[in-house]
Design a protein around this motif. Structure first.
Motif, mmCIF file in Angstrom:
data_model
loop_
_atom_site.group_PDB
_atom_site.id
_atom_site.type_symbol
_atom_site.label_atom_id
_atom_site.label_comp_id
_atom_site.label_asym_id
_atom_site.label_seq_id
_atom_site.Cartn_x
_atom_site.Cartn_y
_atom_site.Cartn_z
ATOM 1 N N TRP A 70 3.489 0.390 -4.752
ATOM 2 C CA TRP A 70 4.035 -0.707 -3.968
ATOM 3 C C TRP A 70 3.998 -0.490 -2.458
ATOM 4 O O TRP A 70 4.444 -1.358 -1.697
ATOM 5 N N THR A 71 3.483 0.632 -1.996
ATOM 6 C CA THR A 71 3.405 0.861 -0.553
ATOM 7 C C THR A 71 2.281 0.036 0.064
ATOM 8 O O THR A 71 1.159 0.001 -0.453
ATOM 9 N N PRO A 89 0.006 -4.294 -1.374
ATOM 10 C CA PRO A 89 0.263 -3.136 -2.245
ATOM 11 C C PRO A 89 -0.637 -3.128 -3.481
ATOM 12 O O PRO A 89 -0.938 -4.201 -4.040
ATOM 13 N N ASP A 143 6.289 4.252 -5.566
ATOM 14 C CA ASP A 143 5.965 4.283 -4.141
ATOM 15 C C ASP A 143 4.467 4.115 -3.923
ATOM 16 O O ASP A 143 4.026 3.364 -3.045
ATOM 17 N N ALA A 144 3.674 4.797 -4.742
ATOM 18 C CA ALA A 144 2.224 4.685 -4.612
ATOM 19 C C ALA A 144 1.740 3.278 -4.956
ATOM 20 O O ALA A 144 0.817 2.750 -4.331
ATOM 21 N N ALA A 158 9.687 7.447 -9.216
ATOM 22 C CA ALA A 158 9.791 6.987 -7.832
ATOM 23 C C ALA A 158 8.476 7.194 -7.090
ATOM 24 O O ALA A 158 8.039 6.335 -6.314
ATOM 25 N N ALA A 159 7.826 8.338 -7.346
ATOM 26 C CA ALA A 159 6.540 8.614 -6.692
ATOM 27 C C ALA A 159 5.482 7.618 -7.149
ATOM 28 O O ALA A 159 4.676 7.122 -6.345
ATOM 29 N N THR A 212 13.368 -3.058 1.746
ATOM 30 C CA THR A 212 12.336 -3.093 0.719
ATOM 31 C C THR A 212 12.970 -2.887 -0.653
ATOM 32 O O THR A 212 13.758 -1.974 -0.850
#
Length: 278
Positions: free
Chosen positions: A100-101, A274, A97-98, A93-94, A149
């Motif tokens: 696709w943020t 992203p 997140d990195a 998940a981290a 999202t």
């Protein structure tokens, strides 16, 4: 949150385009993703029967997959017998997140657009026969278009889908339109989709009223290529869309909406997309 579809793991420039393969290994991976896709932020704990219902897979298959995913730390059984997300998902998940943020400046710009128009702003990319929300700024109004999202929406309808089709090379675009129209979930034929795409290409933007959801309107423009980006330009194109109740998308407001969304798209081309899109 929509469930993961069954288009397999093959990748092209626009995302996963290959159908679920005939090979046992590919089928097992696809089914494992279907099991993981049964979970969402609203459904973090599921019983085996619920997973069976959500995936449409046989109970014996679900049990085998859950046991395998449990051994890999992706899922775990609670004391109550419910299946939950496992600790190995924390690292994934981290990483996601990195990857696709949105850059902070781009997200701020989307929020400014949402505040100025009063409508929900969403950033989409194509993945196979679906479009995926990779960034979102909600409308400040109580009555609003609700997407999250990570949501996956079909490519057979909606302004964002038509603009995304227009970003594909002509030969690949026509094949993609045909495949979309033939998909079991499609509620549109190839000629209708094709006319919508041609209109979007001619105008540089697209609008649709109630095409996918009655009473909802979407207006979309492409994120333009930034000439200054050079080798750092995104490998995949994206679309910026405005969505909300049709009653607020009156004829007198649409030109202003188009101008505002275009200006925001041009700004985002400079502030960035992203990292995963590069």
């Amino acid at each position: 949150m929509s469930r993961l579809d069954e288009e397999g793991l093959g990748m092209r420039s626009g995302g996963a385009d290959a159908p679920e393969g005939d090979g046992g290994g590919i089928r097992a991976v696809s089914r494992a993703f279907r099991v993981l896709g049964a979970f969402s932020v609203d459904r973090m704990s599921l019983g085996v029967a619920e997973i069976v219902r959500e995936t449409g897979l046989p109970r014996t298959t679900v049990l085998r997959l859950v046991e395998t995913l449990q051994a890999e730390g992706m899922l775990e059984f609670g004391a109550d017998g419910q299946v939950r997300v496992g600790t190995r998902m924390i690292g994934l998940a981290a990483f996601a997140d990195a990857a696709w943020t949105l850059p902070a400046a781009s997200l701020v710009r989307m929020r400014e657009l949402a505040a100025a128009t009063g409508e929900t702003v969403s950033l989409y990319v194509r993945r196979g026969l679906h479009r995926v929300v990779v960034g979102q700024a909600p409308s400040p109004n109580m009555l609003r278009h609700v997407v999250q999202t990570g949501d996956e929406l079909p490519m057979w309808g909606g302004s964002a889908a038509l603009v995304l089709f227009g970003l594909e090379p002509p030969a690949e675009r026509d094949e993609l339109i045909e495949r979309t129209a033939r998909s079991p979930e499609s509620q549109s034929d190839a000629d209708t989709i094709r006319r919508g795409v041609e209109s979007a290409l001619a105008n540089g933007w697209s609008i649709s009223h109630g095409r996918r959801e009655p009473g909802n309107t979407g207006l979309a423009v492409p994120i333009p290529a930034d000439p200054a980006a050079g080798a750092d330009a995104p490998a995949r194109r994206a679309v910026l869309a405005l969505g909300g109740p049709t009653i607020r998308f009156t004829e007198d407001k649409i030109p202003g909406f188009v101008a505002a969304v275009r200006a925001c798209a041009e700004d985002i081309a400079r502030t960035g997309l992203p990292p995963a899109l590069h």
